[in-house]
Scaffold this motif. Structure first.
Motif, PDB file in Angstrom:
ATOM      1  N   HIS A 116      -9.503   0.603  -4.434  1.00  0.00           N
ATOM      2  CA  HIS A 116      -8.320   1.424  -4.149  1.00  0.00           C
ATOM      3  C   HIS A 116      -8.656   2.918  -4.162  1.00  0.00           C
ATOM      4  N   MET A 133      -9.584   4.294  -0.967  1.00  0.00           N
ATOM      5  CA  MET A 133      -8.631   4.173   0.149  1.00  0.00           C
ATOM      6  C   MET A 133      -8.032   5.554   0.428  1.00  0.00           C
ATOM      7  N   HIS A 137       0.863  -1.174   0.000  1.00  0.00           N
ATOM      8  CA  HIS A 137       0.000   0.000   0.000  1.00  0.00           C
ATOM      9  C   HIS A 137       0.903   1.228   0.000  1.00  0.00           C
ATOM     10  N   ASP A 188      -0.968   3.136  -4.389  1.00  0.00           N
ATOM     11  CA  ASP A 188      -0.724   1.910  -5.151  1.00  0.00           C
ATOM     12  C   ASP A 188      -2.063   1.234  -5.412  1.00  0.00           C
ATOM     13  N   PHE A 189      -2.388   0.998  -6.647  1.00  0.00           N
ATOM     14  CA  PHE A 189      -3.703   0.445  -6.988  1.00  0.00           C
ATOM     15  C   PHE A 189      -3.834  -0.974  -6.443  1.00  0.00           C
ATOM     16  N   CYS A 190      -4.367  -1.083  -5.214  1.00  0.00           N
ATOM     17  CA  CYS A 190      -4.272  -2.324  -4.463  1.00  0.00           C
ATOM     18  C   CYS A 190      -5.514  -3.200  -4.557  1.00  0.00           C
ATOM     19  N   CYS A 240      -4.006   6.235  -0.588  1.00  0.00           N
ATOM     20  CA  CYS A 240      -3.099   5.148  -0.983  1.00  0.00           C
ATOM     21  C   CYS A 240      -2.710   5.364  -2.445  1.00  0.00           C
TER      22      CYS A 240
END
Ligand code: RUQ
Ligand code: CUA
Length: 652
Positions: A616, A619, A572, A610-612, A608
């Protein structure tokens, strides 16, 4: 003297080098979903980093930040990693990294660590081949231009570092530059490597004559107790070196018997002198680095240590100094020389025993050239720089000026093949080439100039590598691929030696970061004067807490983000508006800290990076900053349950 600038090989025009082997594409094609055969660890030169490339495809897999801040991972930006870039000069966020060296046991790759030199502010770094992260950096005092570094000895007992720019000892005070000959020294550092942990320590330095130590190689087999350094500027010039350091016909290779040095140290011949240097260590358990400033170093003066050092005359301003896989032959590549001399270790031993000396240089015996020479390769090409080996009795030398790789037989000294490079090749690398057991298969040329080989990109063009097949008698060009930064030395190792040992995540229960939150229940916000500490967690797809109030203008807010994921490949990110400290990227199970100054009253979002997951974009969170005299209490929550500092049982 010939032109020192590069020239294109004869017959080579624009678009030259399309003389590809018919099956070239097939040989470098790594089908989607399948893996490369080798990891190639390539220095980034002036970008201060190391890149990991798959071979034969040439695909870039990773950049490992070492001596330079790296925005992608927050290396050198997060509070945890900043100490890694600390030096006796303070924080140094960018360096020049030249030579990748992989650890060896019995002269063979063991797949444990990579080392690389910081050239400008002299340092050596150790990188774990399990985490692909820099774990340790040690600074080197009394040095300038840490170039002949970090080459290792036969069992990685030491990584060495010879100074390229001789300088007066660090504590010498103010002297005129033109007192070079009297006051300057060429220090050579021996950095020990712990067999189990890999931890580095500056064991001792040799105070050798003030010349420029350029490159080095450890001995192998019969020569395993020795290490060899090429040198130039034996004229000891301190101005216009271009001319003044090219006067003599021969410079030197310095042969160092490091076992003897250890004996002298054991006998108490060493002298501890004050010196200031940083030693930085990163821990996978606290997920934090520490930087310690050391205050002295052990030195050995060659005058007190006979039979430890010998100079071998070597034509002319040698650059590469390479030892073949058998450990019998030492090859000096004189940038300005018309031949490549090959020295015999057996002859060196005999000549030392028979005292076949040709005078001495500052008290160090100079060997008789012919007494130690195995022979010379005649007419190899122009501007030899570096030599690698295939383990079948052949050497491959890069020719900078004539832009080619020349293959020759070490015993017979005959040239067997030559291929053009596009253009101006610097380093060469054969997988396992510097070890006793080369893996062979390819030679990779690392080129300085790529004019016309790639799509133009403004004044700055990419540097590049070229992959050649060396399985047959003739070298065959297979592939060009661009590199990151300027590729100096690189080492490739079979992927099978590393890939199954790679760390996939950090176990959350082993996390000993002082600001860890091992679950959402442990998240909190605390105030200590003007410092606000946010113990935050991230998991798909929210932060805890995601609403924070009670922060005041002028506070320093430390976001300690623990990634709770225990799954491979789910980092993340964390970014907060206005952070003049970039962002961070947190691996599963790890805690990293972003410091942020509350510099205005109002609401600031964070999110966040980072495309988690599919959520996402959700987030995110807010932090509210109030006036310094406001009485908004410190509270935090995710969802409904708000917490106040006063309710928090974890606070005393
Ligand atoms: S050295 S080009 Cu790259 Cu540091 Cu020979
Ligand atoms: Cu976490 Cu996107």
């Amino acid at each position: 003297m010939f032109l020192l600038n590069s020239c294109k090989p004869a017959g080579q025009g624009s678009g030259g080098g399309s003389t590809l082997a018919g099956d070239a594409a097939q040989k470098v094609y790594v089908a989607p979903g399948t893996h490369d055969e080798f990891y190639d660890f390539v220095s980034g030169g002036f970008n201060g980093q190391m890149s990991v490339v798959g071979l034969p495809s040439g695909r870039v897999l990773r950049i490992i930040p070492v001596f330079t801040q790296h925005a992608e991972s927050g290396w050198g930006y997060s509070e945890e990693t900043k100490p890694m870039l600390n030096t006796s000069h303070g924080f140094v966020p960018w360096d020049d990294a030249h030579h990748t060296t992989l650890s060896v046991t019995n002269g063979e790759h063991d797949g444990r660590w990579a080392f690389i030199n910081g050239n400008n502010t002299p340092r050596i770094a150790r990188i774990s081949l399990k985490s692909f992260r820099t774990e340790e950096i040690i600074e080197l005092p009394n040095s300038g231009g840490n170039h002949s570094s970090p080459f290792v000895t036969f069992n990685s007992e030491y990584a060495v570092a010879g100074t390229r720019f001789s300088v007066p000892p660090d504590n010498f005070g103010d002297v005129p530059i033109n007192t070079f000959k009297q006051n300057f020294k060429g220090y050579i550092s021996f950095v020990s490597i712990d067999k189990t942990t890999g931890n580095l320590a500056l064991k001792f330095q040799l105070t050798t004559p003030a010349i420029s130590y350029d490159l080095a190689r450890g001995g192998k087999g019969p020569s395993k107790d020795w290490i060899f350094f090429s040198s130039y500027n034996t004229e000891q010039a301190n101005t216009l070196l271009e001319v003044n350091a090219s006067q003599k016909d021969k410079d030197f290779i310095l042969a160092v018997n490091w076992k003897k040095a250890e004996e002298y140290l054991a006998k108490g011949k060493g002298k501890k002198v004050p010196a200031k240097y940083a030693h930085n260590v990163y821990s996978d358990v606290t997920h934090s680095a520490t930087s310690t400033i050391m205050t002295d170093v052990m030195t050995l003066d060659p005058k007190d240590c006979p039979d430890m050092l010998y100079f071998i005359p070597c034509p002319k301003s040698p650059h590469g100094c390479d030892v073949d896989p058998t450990g019998q032959y030492i090859i000096g590549s004189g940038k300005l020389a018309a031949v490549i001399p090959v020295f015999s270790f057996a002859k060196l031993q005999k000549a030392i025993a028979d005292k076949k000396f040709d005078g001495s240089f500052e008290g160090i015996p100079v060997m008789d050239y012919n007494a130690v020479l195995h022979g010379e390769v005649q007419k190899p090409g122009l501007g030899p720089l570096h030599t690698e080996f295939d383990g079948k009795g052949n050497a491959y030398t890069s020719m900078f000026v004539s832009s080619e790789i020349v293959k020759w037989n070490i015993e017979k000294l005959t040239v067997l093949d030559r291929v053009p490079t596009y253009y101006s090749v610097g380093h060469l690398s054969i997988p396992g080439g510097p070890t006793t057991k080369p893996w062979g298969k390819y030679v990779i040329a690392y080129n300085k100039i790529t004019k016309d080989r790639y799509l133009p990109t403004g004044p700055e063009l990419t540097q590049s590598a070229q992959l050649y097949d060396i399985t047959g008698e003739k070298m065959k060009l297979l592939l060009d691929f661009p590199t990151i930064g300027e590729p100096h030395y690189a080492e490739a190792i079979p992927a099978s030696m590393i890939k199954d040992k790679t760390i996939k995540l950090y176990k959350i229960e082993e996390n000993k970061h002082p600001y860890v939150a091992k679950g959402e229940k442990e998240t909190k916000v605390t105030r200590n004067g003007k410092d606000v500490h946010v113990y935050m967690t991230s998991s798909r797809s929210h932060f805890a807490p995601d609403n924070i109030e009670g922060v005041k203008l002028g506070d320093d807010v430390y976001f300690h983000v623990t990634n709770l994921e225990q799954d491979w490949d789910v980092p993340h990110g964390f970014a907060v508006r206005g952070a003049n400290n970039a962002e961070i990227l947190v691996m599963p199970g790890e805690t990293q800290t972003l410091k942020w100054k509350a510099d205005r009253i109002g609401i600031t979002p964070f999110y966040c990076t980072d495309f988690c997951s599919a959520l996402h974009q959700e987030m995110q969170g807010y932090i509210r900053v109030s006036a310094p005299n406001s009485n908004v209490p410190l509270t935090w929550h995710t969802g409904k349950t708000a917490m106040k500092e006063a309710d928090d049982k974890s606070q005393k």
